[in-house]
Write a protein that holds these residues in place. Sequence first.
Motif, mmCIF file in Angstrom:
data_model
loop_
_atom_site.group_PDB
_atom_site.id
_atom_site.type_symbol
_atom_site.label_atom_id
_atom_site.label_comp_id
_atom_site.label_asym_id
_atom_site.label_seq_id
_atom_site.Cartn_x
_atom_site.Cartn_y
_atom_site.Cartn_z
ATOM 1 N N UNK A 1 47.274 82.717 107.662
ATOM 2 C CA UNK A 1 48.612 82.261 108.026
ATOM 3 C C UNK A 1 49.243 83.149 109.092
ATOM 4 N N UNK A 2 48.950 84.437 109.061
ATOM 5 C CA UNK A 2 49.526 85.339 110.057
ATOM 6 C C UNK A 2 49.011 84.995 111.445
ATOM 7 N N UNK A 3 47.723 84.712 111.558
ATOM 8 C CA UNK A 3 47.154 84.351 112.861
ATOM 9 C C UNK A 3 47.698 83.002 113.328
ATOM 10 N N UNK A 4 47.852 82.062 112.401
ATOM 11 C CA UNK A 4 48.425 80.769 112.767
ATOM 12 C C UNK A 4 49.851 80.934 113.286
ATOM 13 N N UNK A 5 50.644 81.769 112.611
ATOM 14 C CA UNK A 5 52.032 81.987 113.046
ATOM 15 C C UNK A 5 52.078 82.645 114.417
ATOM 16 N N UNK A 6 51.151 83.556 114.663
ATOM 17 C CA UNK A 6 51.070 84.231 115.965
ATOM 18 C C UNK A 6 50.836 83.203 117.076
ATOM 19 N N UNK A 7 49.855 82.343 116.886
ATOM 20 C CA UNK A 7 49.551 81.363 117.928
ATOM 21 C C UNK A 7 50.605 80.262 118.000
ATOM 22 N N UNK B 1 55.549 87.489 113.383
ATOM 23 C CA UNK B 1 56.260 86.211 113.463
ATOM 24 C C UNK B 1 56.753 85.741 112.103
ATOM 25 N N UNK B 2 55.996 85.992 111.048
ATOM 26 C CA UNK B 2 56.404 85.533 109.726
ATOM 27 C C UNK B 2 57.665 86.247 109.246
ATOM 28 N N UNK B 3 57.861 87.477 109.714
ATOM 29 C CA UNK B 3 59.017 88.254 109.282
ATOM 30 C C UNK B 3 60.190 88.119 110.235
ATOM 31 N N UNK B 4 59.904 88.176 111.550
ATOM 32 C CA UNK B 4 60.980 88.242 112.540
ATOM 33 C C UNK B 4 60.980 87.089 113.537
ATOM 34 N N UNK B 5 60.067 86.132 113.374
ATOM 35 C CA UNK B 5 59.971 85.059 114.355
ATOM 36 C C UNK B 5 61.239 84.232 114.478
ATOM 37 N N UNK B 6 61.876 83.970 113.360
ATOM 38 C CA UNK B 6 63.133 83.209 113.363
ATOM 39 C C UNK B 6 64.177 84.032 112.613
ATOM 40 N N UNK B 7 65.002 84.773 113.336
ATOM 41 C CA UNK B 7 66.001 85.629 112.705
ATOM 42 C C UNK B 7 67.183 84.789 112.227
ATOM 43 N N UNK B 8 67.543 84.975 110.984
ATOM 44 C CA UNK B 8 68.652 84.211 110.405
ATOM 45 C C UNK B 8 69.984 84.723 110.931
ATOM 46 N N UNK C 1 68.765 96.098 113.039
ATOM 47 C CA UNK C 1 69.765 95.077 113.396
ATOM 48 C C UNK C 1 69.536 93.792 112.609
ATOM 49 N N UNK C 2 68.291 93.548 112.232
ATOM 50 C CA UNK C 2 67.990 92.356 111.434
ATOM 51 C C UNK C 2 68.432 92.511 109.986
ATOM 52 N N UNK C 3 68.732 93.726 109.575
ATOM 53 C CA UNK C 3 69.120 93.984 108.182
ATOM 54 C C UNK C 3 70.625 93.863 107.958
ATOM 55 N N UNK C 4 71.416 93.891 109.026
ATOM 56 C CA UNK C 4 72.876 93.903 108.873
ATOM 57 C C UNK C 4 73.392 92.508 108.511
#
Length: 652
Positions: free
Chosen positions: A40-46, A374-381, A649-652
């Motif tokens: 899944x990590x490689x899929x998210x990367x591509x 990407x799985x962690x930071x690809x889409x920042x809420x 900054x993603x944690x605030x």
Amino acid sequence: MSSSLTHLFEPLKIRHLSIKNRIFSTGHDTTMPTDGTINERLLAYHQARIDGGVGMIVLQVSGVHESARYTTHLLMATDDGCVEGYRKMAQMCHEQDCAVVGQIFHPGREIMEAGEGLLAVAYSASAVPNERFHVMPKPLNQKMIDEISAGYVQAARYMHEAGMDGVEFVASHGYLPAQFMNTQVNLREDQYGGSLENRLRFSVDILQAIREATSDDFIIGMRISADEQDASGLAADEVLQITQALEPHLDYVNLTLGTSASLGGAMHIAPPMAFKAGYVAEQTKIFKDHLNIPVLIAGRINQPQDANVIIEKGQADMCGMTRALICDPKMPQKAADNQFDDIRACIGCNQACIGHFHKGQPISCIQHPQTGREQQYGQLAQAQQTKKVMVIGGGPAGMKAALIAAQRGHQVSLYEQASQLGGQALLAQNLSRRSEFGGLITNLKQALSHQDVSIHLNTPVDAALIQAQQPDEVLLATGAVPYERALEAQDDSVQRLNAWQYLQGASLKGKSVLITDWRCDWIAPGIAESLVKQGFDVTVAINGLCLGETLPLYVRDDLSATAHRLGIRLLHNSRLYGFDAGTVYLQHNTSAEAIELEGIDSIITCDGHVAKDELGEVLEDMGIPLYRLGDCNTPRTAEEAIYEGLKYAAMI
């Protein structure tokens, strides 16, 4: 789409397939697979690159035989358990009109590592060792040749079954097919050695069998080095003859430069910042002129404008822009929309991409640490609660933190005591052949220009200012200052400067300069190169095994080659002790024996940095929530600074 880059965005036909643009991601190791299959990590990367509009993805190498495991984290296509991953990749690509090809691979003698820390059993056409990994291979017998050849064909079958558009036969960088092609590596006297026809027999038999085992519309390409850039490697005229002979069996040829077999040749695998952008195209046009199939190229092509010119000049049909896509996955779409200033341009530092791979870690990018994560930071809420965020320090860490916090919806103010943003990157760009490092700051400033961030230059921050601003959160990025080590010195006969003082324009005394290199990074060699070119006599005292010891391998090796060409004297494993009356005293850091240098006029110390964290204690006493970023945590590199800017900054 109305891009001004008309050549780059013209579709390309390869066999049956129409590819929507001329930008592709070359096969490159990501260190993301964990069990030899697509995860899944490689899929998210591509997926990030597919979303960004790339025309074609060539997957990282898939081993075709158990003896092909040149690292412990490659893909393997040796049993049907691989099919599901390839199917997911193919479906993901095809949903957005992106072509996808899988690399089928055997390294031969080019083996980096094996499992459990042991040395691998390696095979080649003949018992000819490589220089880089110090591997002595065993000559392949007919039984092994048949097994490996069948492995190539079976791997292609699996990819065909999975719905991939094709395969790429990897003969680049001195890997196994190239070892059969090369008269200096192939010393065989049987049907695989001697004449060109015999040396190509291994490849021809495999390529013909793949066509028979798949279908008429399945693409078969080949990656090969147009010139291996090594005295024992394939030269351009030989490679042209090889590609012409193999052309009837191929739908395209994908050209690069270099070989894995030597330190000098390997630099071209991922040419660092010191290499001219797009230089590979100058050496590949002859192939475009003499072949009737599409010619793809890759090598330091980091800007879409450069790729467009390469295609316009007829130097290639398609441009591999792998590191550019690692740095900015959205680069193709931005180029299609003429948003060139918004493209986060790769600076060729090699630090987090292939530098991570060589450390056995998943690849990323110092400018865009979302890559590989990407799985962690690809889409920042978006932030659940808008906060007043104060960023103190306008270097890479502070700029990235301000950018991410603003993108997430916070009210952000950035304070920098200097007259411009950039921090130590402003000094780094002054080093010899490191000017592109300044692009890191240019890219961050451009991104910040799209956000509502209040930027305050020439503004030192103290407790009173913090109290007046009443921030909800503080991101502290105050950086570091040069470490000044105590020396035994009886007089001022030798001038002493630190690296910052020199890079900020301080004049040097005399012509004989000693540079101390505690960090073993690019600062000391960059200063040394600059000084030698100005006519100074330079010695570098390295507190380590070699110049650039802590750097990505290809950057290190380029620095070593340049130092040798320029005649820079290198003292390894040495530390500065002191000086008097024009004599400088050093100590060998393993034998502890003294080293004396006579006639030194100036010393430039590259002794690292110490954290600048005075405000941290003030903020803690004030009870304001605080995150420390980058060098004020502990001095490291721009990679850690920018990553921590993203992370906190993603944690605030």
